[in-house]
Each structure stands twice: as structure tokens, then as C-alpha cells.
Scaffold this motif. Structure first.
Motif, short mmCIF file in Angstrom:
data_model
loop_
_atom_site.label_atom_id
_atom_site.label_comp_id
_atom_site.label_asym_id
_atom_site.label_seq_id
_atom_site.Cartn_x
_atom_site.Cartn_y
_atom_site.Cartn_z
N GLU A 180 0.83 -1.21 0.00
CA GLU A 180 0.00 0.00 0.00
C GLU A 180 0.87 1.26 0.00
OE1 GLU A 180 -3.33 0.50 -0.19
OE2 GLU A 180 -3.50 -1.63 -0.59
N GLU A 181 1.91 1.26 0.82
CA GLU A 181 2.78 2.43 0.91
C GLU A 181 3.48 2.69 -0.43
OE1 GLU A 181 5.26 1.35 4.16
OE2 GLU A 181 3.93 2.24 5.68
N GLU A 182 3.97 1.61 -1.05
CA GLU A 182 4.65 1.76 -2.33
C GLU A 182 3.68 2.22 -3.42
OE1 GLU A 182 7.99 1.82 -4.75
OE2 GLU A 182 7.84 1.51 -2.57
N TYR A 183 2.48 1.68 -3.36
CA TYR A 183 1.44 2.05 -4.33
C TYR A 183 1.08 3.53 -4.18
CZ TYR A 183 -3.00 1.76 -6.90
OH TYR A 183 -4.03 1.95 -7.80
N PHE A 224 -4.90 4.23 4.64
CA PHE A 224 -5.25 2.82 4.80
C PHE A 224 -4.09 2.03 5.37
CE2 PHE A 224 -5.56 -1.43 2.49
CZ PHE A 224 -6.44 -1.98 3.41
N SER A 225 -2.89 2.25 4.86
CA SER A 225 -1.71 1.53 5.36
C SER A 225 -1.42 1.90 6.81
CB SER A 225 -0.49 1.83 4.48
OG SER A 225 -0.09 3.19 4.59
N GLN A 353 -11.73 -10.68 15.01
CA GLN A 353 -12.13 -9.29 15.13
C GLN A 353 -11.21 -8.37 14.32
OE1 GLN A 353 -12.28 -8.36 19.30
NE2 GLN A 353 -14.09 -9.60 19.68
N HIS A 354 -9.92 -8.65 14.36
CA HIS A 354 -8.98 -7.77 13.65
C HIS A 354 -9.00 -8.01 12.14
CE1 HIS A 354 -7.55 -6.98 17.73
NE2 HIS A 354 -7.07 -5.86 17.23
N LEU A 355 -9.32 -9.23 11.72
CA LEU A 355 -9.49 -9.46 10.28
C LEU A 355 -10.78 -8.80 9.79
CD1 LEU A 355 -8.27 -13.14 9.80
CD2 LEU A 355 -7.03 -11.01 9.39
N CYS A 356 -11.79 -8.77 10.65
CA CYS A 356 -13.01 -8.03 10.31
C CYS A 356 -12.69 -6.54 10.17
CB CYS A 356 -14.09 -8.23 11.37
SG CYS A 356 -14.89 -9.85 11.32
N GLN A 357 -11.81 -6.05 11.05
CA GLN A 357 -11.39 -4.66 10.96
C GLN A 357 -10.64 -4.41 9.64
OE1 GLN A 357 -12.24 -2.22 12.62
NE2 GLN A 357 -10.78 -0.59 12.18
N TYR A 358 -9.84 -5.39 9.24
CA TYR A 358 -9.13 -5.29 7.96
C TYR A 358 -10.11 -5.15 6.80
CZ TYR A 358 -6.78 -6.98 3.75
OH TYR A 358 -6.32 -7.11 2.46
N THR A 359 -11.13 -6.00 6.78
CA THR A 359 -12.09 -5.95 5.68
C THR A 359 -12.88 -4.63 5.70
OG1 THR A 359 -13.78 -7.13 6.97
CG2 THR A 359 -12.32 -8.45 5.59
N GLN A 360 -13.18 -4.16 6.92
CA GLN A 360 -13.90 -2.89 7.03
C GLN A 360 -13.06 -1.74 6.47
OE1 GLN A 360 -16.95 -2.24 7.84
NE2 GLN A 360 -16.73 -0.01 7.72
N ARG A 362 -10.75 -2.02 4.31
CA ARG A 362 -10.65 -2.22 2.86
C ARG A 362 -11.90 -1.67 2.15
NH1 ARG A 362 -9.54 -1.72 -1.26
NH2 ARG A 362 -8.62 -3.04 -2.88
N HIS A 363 -13.07 -1.94 2.73
CA HIS A 363 -14.30 -1.40 2.16
C HIS A 363 -14.29 0.13 2.16
CE1 HIS A 363 -16.15 -5.20 1.57
NE2 HIS A 363 -16.34 -5.48 2.86
N GLU A 364 -13.80 0.69 3.27
CA GLU A 364 -13.73 2.16 3.36
C GLU A 364 -12.78 2.72 2.31
OE1 GLU A 364 -12.63 3.10 7.33
OE2 GLU A 364 -14.54 2.43 8.21
N THR A 365 -11.68 2.02 2.08
CA THR A 365 -10.72 2.46 1.06
C THR A 365 -11.37 2.46 -0.32
OG1 THR A 365 -8.87 1.57 2.34
CG2 THR A 365 -8.47 1.97 0.01
#
Length: 408
Positions: A180-183, A224-225, A353-360, A362-365
Motif C-alpha cells: 500500500e505504501e509503495e502504491y 489505509f496503510s 475481530q482484527h481481520l473483520c477490521q481489515y475488511t472494514q 478495505r471497504h472504506e478504502t
């Protein structure tokens, strides 16, 4: 119900009679008229000798029921909290009704199980769950053939593997953050590119917005990163930081109890052998006296009898100590396996819970990225070549008088 097979297989069997309501346990033998209601957080279990005791699932404190008093958990005056082996019931009671004959039991790796041929029914400690505390009492053969592995060791290996998996998940998220940072860096750099910067009109505005959207998108991915690091990667890495050290303590504690059990079992076998020798000596001297093949006096017989009796007492004492050590190991196994079970549930839930946070995130991004593209879409819909031509002509026109033929 549970049948602990001495060869290492634990077989659940089912009963169709009604189970007691949650928080209620059947009273100990002799107190059938009483129904025990446990406070929140307490569970009731039976030791291998049928001794009822309790475990607080919050504090993992053990307690046991004192015979002749109502069976309450350790929060009442009728419960002794067991802090050492000596505090527990003397399992070597001379009461013949409570003693297990050698024929009814079989000892494997210094642990005593019911004999397969006379095995009584055993109820599961947690009959409605596939709990660790019910299925890891026997040792398992090492796949490499180098002896056996304790059931508790398998649970520890699972916990350590889970910790490693959690660490690897954190490393995976770290790699995602780097991407993400490189992108974001490349998007920001591209947004500054001067290619086609001289395009004019409504198309030029749309093109400028395309480039600006790259800068906005770069900012979105950078945020996001950063959130991935603070809200997903870091918690996964830091969770139960001292876990391995805590597991080593558990391992040493249970292993020490098994070593003590092995030592007590060796003492029992030694005492059993000594008793056999004393009984044989007494029998031989008695026979010699009866057939008058020896000058042994009756005093010698009495002495041999005293030694035989003493050897019997020593054997009983060693068996008592062995049973106490096995009950101590049993209770600590229940308490510790329940704790391992709780930790595993906690670990899985935390990662979920933290993987759910990851997907959330990602959706926000995706939503933020969409918002950066929307202005581009709007400007592209407004691109009007005719209007652009009008504006350009108005600005750059050189004259609207057309040429005519030359006259002579």
C-alpha cells in the motif's frame, strides 16, 4: 459419559436421561437430598476417585468438597481451597469399600486407569462440549517411534502453533502495508507528471481531475496503510506478548507433577516387592517351624510377622502418596487445560475481530477511492467539443471577415 481406555483411546458414550440444569450439580453420595446451586463462574467435577471438587473458570482456583458437609464452592465456609497436595483428601483411606483392587486398574506410564475388562462408566467433565479437559489423559505414541508424547504436550504444541500462526498473519499484514505504501508513493509521483498538461477546454479540466484523483487516491492508500498498522498488524503482533514464557511455566508445572507421580509409582512398586519378600520369608519360617526343620523360635516368627505387617503398612502409605500425587496431577490438568481452552478461544476471537477490521478498512478504502473518481466522472460527462470550440475561438480568433476576389 466417558470411558478412558487405558491404551490411549477416550470413548464418549451417551445417556438419554435428563441433565441437571445449568449451575446445578448432583450432591455427593450420602447427600442425595441436597441440590447444589453454584455461583456464576464455578464448575463442578469429579476426581478419578469419585471426589467432587470445583474449579472457578475465572480465577482457576481449585476446591474440594468436605465429606459430611453441603457441597458448596470455595466461597463458602464448607469448602477448603487446595493449595498443596497435603491439603487434599487422604486417598489411601483404610476403608475397604473405597479401595480399588489391583485387578480393577491398569497402570500405563505411571498413570492408573480402569482395567478394560472391569472399566466402570465415567461421565464426561463437560458432556455438552468437546473440551480439552476430557480427551487428553492418555499418552500418545510418538510418530517417530521414540516413546510417547503426553496428551498435555499436544495441547501445548497446538497453543504454540497458534501463536506462530498469529505472528505470521501479522507479517502478512506487514507485507500488505508495504504494498500500500509503495502504491501510494507511485500514485503521488504519477499525479505530478506533466504529460498532456497543455490539454485545453472541458477535456483539459477532466484530464487535470484525473491527475488530481491520483493524488487523492494516494492519500487514501497512505491512510489505509497507517490504519492497517495501528489497528490490525500491531495488535496481532503484541497480543499475548509473554505467551511462550507462560506456556513454558505450564509445561514445567505439569511435567513436574508427572515426574512426582512416576517417583511415587516407583516407590509403590518397591514397597510391593518388599512386601512380597517379607510375606515369603514369613511363610517359609512358619513352614520350617511346623515341620521342625529349623531351630527358629516362635519369637523369630513374630519378628517376621512384624516385618511383614510393616511392609504392608509401607505399601499402603506409598499407595496413599501415589494417589494423592495422581489426584493433584488430575486436578491441575483439568484447571490448566480449561485455561488453554480459554486462551485458544480468546486468540481465535481476537484474530477474527482484527481481520473483520481489515475488511472494514478495505471497504472504506474502496469507498474513498470511488469518491476520488466521482469528480472525474462528472467532468467527463461535461466534456463538450462544441462548447470547447466556442470558447477557444472566442479567445483566439483573428478575424471573422472572409477574403473576397480581387477586382481589376
Amino acid at each position: 459419559m466417558l470411558c478412558e481406555h487405558p491404551w490411549g483411546t477416550t470413548l464418549p458414550t451417551r445417556h438419554h436421561h435428563s441433565q441437571p440444569k445449568p449451575g446445578m450439580v448432583p450432591p455427593p453420595p450420602g447427600e442425595e437430598g441436597q441440590t447444589v446451586i453454584l455461583p456464576p463462574g464455578w464448575q463442578s467435577y469429579l476426581s478419578p476417585q469419585g471426589r467432587r471438587y470445583y474449579v472457578n473458570t475465572t480465577t482457576n482456583v481449585n476446591g474440594y468438597h468436605v465429606s459430611g458437609t453441603p457441597a458448596h464452592p470455595p466461597e463458602t465456609a464448607h469448602m477448603s481451597v487446595r493449595k498443596s497436595t497435603g491439603d487434599f483428601q487422604n486417598l489411601g483411606s483404610s476403608s475397604p469399600g473405597k479401595k480399588q483392587s489391583k485387578e480393577n486398574t491398569i497402570t500405563i506410564n505411571c498413570v492408573t486407569f480402569p482395567h478394560p475388562d472391569t472399566m466402570p462408566e465415567q461421565q464426561l467433565l463437560k458432556p455438552t462440549e468437546w473440551s480439552y479437559c476430557d480427551y487428553f489423559w492418555a499418552d500418545k505414541k510418538d510418530p517417530q517411534g521414540n516413546g510417547t508424547v503426553a496428551g498435555f504436550e499436544l495441547l501445548l504444541q497446538k497453543q504454540l502453533k497458534g501463536k506462530q500462526m498469529q505472528k505470521e498473519m501479522s507479517e502478512f499484514i506487514r507485507e500488505r502495508i508495504k504494498i500500500e505504501e509503495e502504491y501510494a508513493k507511485n500514485l503521488a509521483k504519477l499525479s505530478q507528471n506533466s504529460l498532456a498538461a497543455q490539454e485545453e477546454g472541458s477535456l483539459g479540466e477532466a484530464w487535470a481531475q484525473v491527475k488530481k484523483s491520483l493524488a487523492d487516491e494516494a492519500e487514501v492508500h497512505l491512510k489505509f496503510s497507517a490504519k492497517l498498522h495501528s489497528e490490525v498488524e500491531k495488535p496481532l503482533m503484541n497480543f499475548r506478548e509473554n505467551f511462550k514464557k507462560d506456556m513454558k511455566k505450564c509445561d514445567h508445572h505439569i511435567a513436574d507433577l508427572r515426574k512426582q507421580l512416576a517417583s511415587r509409582y516407583a516407590a509403590v512398586e518397591k514397597a510391593r516387592k518388599a512386601l512380597t519378600e517379607r510375606q515369603r520369608d514369613l511363610e517359609m519360617k512358619t513352614q520350617q517351624l511346623e515341620i521342625k526343620l529349623s531351630n527358629k523360635t516362635e519369637e523369630d516368627i513374630k519378628k517376621a510377622r512384624r516385618k511383614s505387617t510393616q511392609a504392608g503398612d509401607d505399601l499402603m502409605r506409598c499407595v496413599d502418596l501415589y494417589n494423592q500425587a495422581q489426584s493433584k496431577w488430575f486436578e491441575e490438568m483439568v484447571t490448566t487445560t480449561l485455561e488453554l481452552e480459554r486462551l485458544e478461544v480468546e486468540r481465535v476471537e481476537m484474530i477474527r475481530q482484527h481481520l473483520c477490521q481489515y475488511t472494514q478498512l478495505r471497504h472504506e478504502t474502496d469507498m474513498f477511492n470511488q469518491s476520488t473518481v466521482e469528480p472525474v466522472d462528472q467532468l467527463l460527462r461535461k466534456v463538450d467539443p462544441a462548447k470547447d470550440r466556442e470558447l477557444w475561438v472566442r479567445e483566439h480568433k483573428t478575424g471573422n471577415i472572409r477574403p473576397v476576389d480581387m477586382e481589376i
